[in-house]
Design an enzyme around this catalytic site. Structure first.
Site, short mmCIF file in Angstrom:
data_model
loop_
_atom_site.label_atom_id
_atom_site.label_comp_id
_atom_site.label_asym_id
_atom_site.label_seq_id
_atom_site.Cartn_x
_atom_site.Cartn_y
_atom_site.Cartn_z
CG ASN A 8 -1.74 1.23 1.39
OD1 ASN A 8 -1.78 2.07 0.47
ND2 ASN A 8 -2.41 1.37 2.51
CE LYS A 10 -0.31 3.16 4.85
NZ LYS A 10 -0.24 3.27 6.31
CG HIS A 88 -5.91 1.95 5.19
ND1 HIS A 88 -5.50 2.87 6.13
CD2 HIS A 88 -4.89 1.07 5.03
CE1 HIS A 88 -4.27 2.56 6.51
NE2 HIS A 88 -3.88 1.47 5.88
CD GLU A 90 -3.10 5.48 6.72
OE1 GLU A 90 -3.10 5.54 5.48
OE2 GLU A 90 -2.16 4.97 7.38
CD GLU A 160 -3.56 -2.42 7.25
OE1 GLU A 160 -2.54 -2.74 6.65
OE2 GLU A 160 -4.06 -1.27 7.17
N GLY A 166 2.36 2.19 10.85
CA GLY A 166 3.33 3.27 10.75
C GLY A 166 4.01 3.61 12.07
CB SER A 204 5.00 -1.99 12.19
OG SER A 204 4.63 -0.63 12.44
P1 13P Z 1 2.96 0.28 7.73
O1 13P Z 1 3.45 -1.01 7.12
O2 13P Z 1 3.71 1.48 7.27
O3 13P Z 1 2.84 0.18 9.22
O4 13P Z 1 1.46 0.51 7.18
C1 13P Z 1 0.56 -0.54 7.25
C2 13P Z 1 -0.64 -0.18 6.45
O5 13P Z 1 -1.40 0.69 6.81
C3 13P Z 1 -0.87 -0.90 5.20
O6 13P Z 1 -2.13 -0.64 4.69
#
Ligand code: 13P
Length: 245
Positions: A8, A10, A88, A90, A160, A166, A204
């Site tokens: 992803n 982002k 997601h 976010e 997740e 992150g 992560s």
């Molecule tokens: P990270 O791997 O940066 O923690 O992000 C995970 C994520 O949100 C994947 O959709």
């Protein structure tokens, strides 16, 4: 079940950076690999390593028409998207997406033959209150309500935990194990054919912890944020998924 590792990206990338990253990706046997990229780069990704699947990070619940700023599933299909991430955390937290909207987006994707990667997961406060599975069950129930049992068995799920995204702080093997088994159990209870549903872990994931996470029963792959932007790291994670028994 063949594991799936999806990157992803982002809201990262540029034409030049993507070109470099794509040069570092090579598909490997024993694992399915996808990259979910920002909409404008779907065109650039028409040329990509053979066997690398393409995905997007969001999709409109609507089919076509006066919906300024939205991107339809038909458009994603035209660009060869196999997958689209929906729900997601976010998008839930920053853009106000609720559980039923996530379900409707999943339905819109499936109507065009695109497999939704439906994200679920609890915040730290919810985990600390002992409500992780309750929250995840609520998120899943809304998607099931919209899709029905048959279609629900054809989605990819991604667990997740919000606090692991992150943060550099992945969930532990035992936390992941409990939730993934819980999700599969929940599907069974709802009489959804659970055995074929891929449940990815995200939050992560790095080359250093990928092998132990993929070795967990009921972990059928990963959804990778930051590490998917580093070619070498993403490939190492894909290798770990291919090698996990
Ligand atoms: P990270 O791997 O940066 O923690 O992000 C995970 C994520 O949100 C994947 O959709």
């Amino acid at each position: 079940m063949t594991r799936l590792v999806a990157g992803n990206w982002k809201m990262n990338g540029s034409l030049a950076a993507n070109r470099k990253l794509l040069g570092e990706l090579a598909v490997q046997s024993g694992v399915e690999v996808a990259v979910c990229v920002p909409f404008p780069y779907l065109a650039q990704l028409q040329e990509r390593p053979a066997g690398l699947f393409l995905g997007a990070q969001d999709v409109s619940e609507f089919e076509v028409g006066a919906y300024t700023g939205e991107v339809s599933a038909a458009m994603l299909a035209e660009f060869g998207c196999r997958f689209v991430i929906v729900g997601h955390s976010e998008r839930r937290a920053l853009f106000g997406e609720d559980d039923l909207l996530v379900g409707r987006k999943a339905r819109a994707a499936m109507a065009r033959g695109i497999v939704p990667i439906v994200c679920v997961g609890e915040t730290l406060a919810e985990r600390d209150a002992g409500q992780a599975m309750l929250v995840i069950g609520r998120q899943l129930a809304a998607v099931l309500e919209v899709l029905g049992r048959e279609a629900m068995a054809a989605v990819v799920l991604a667990y997740e935990p919000v606090w692991a995204i992150g943060s550099g702080r992945s969930a532990t093997v035992s936390q992941v194990s409990v939730v993934h088994a819980g999700i599969r159990g929940w599907l069974r209870e709802q009489r959804v054919r659970a055995e074929g549903v891929r449940i990815l872990y995200g939050g992560s994931v790095k080359p250093e912890n990928a092998a132990e996470l993929f070795a967990v029963r009921d972990v059928d792959g990963g959804l990778i944020g930051g590490a998917s932007l580093v070619g070498e790291d993403f490939m190492a994670i894909c290798r770990a998924a291919a090698d996990a028994v």
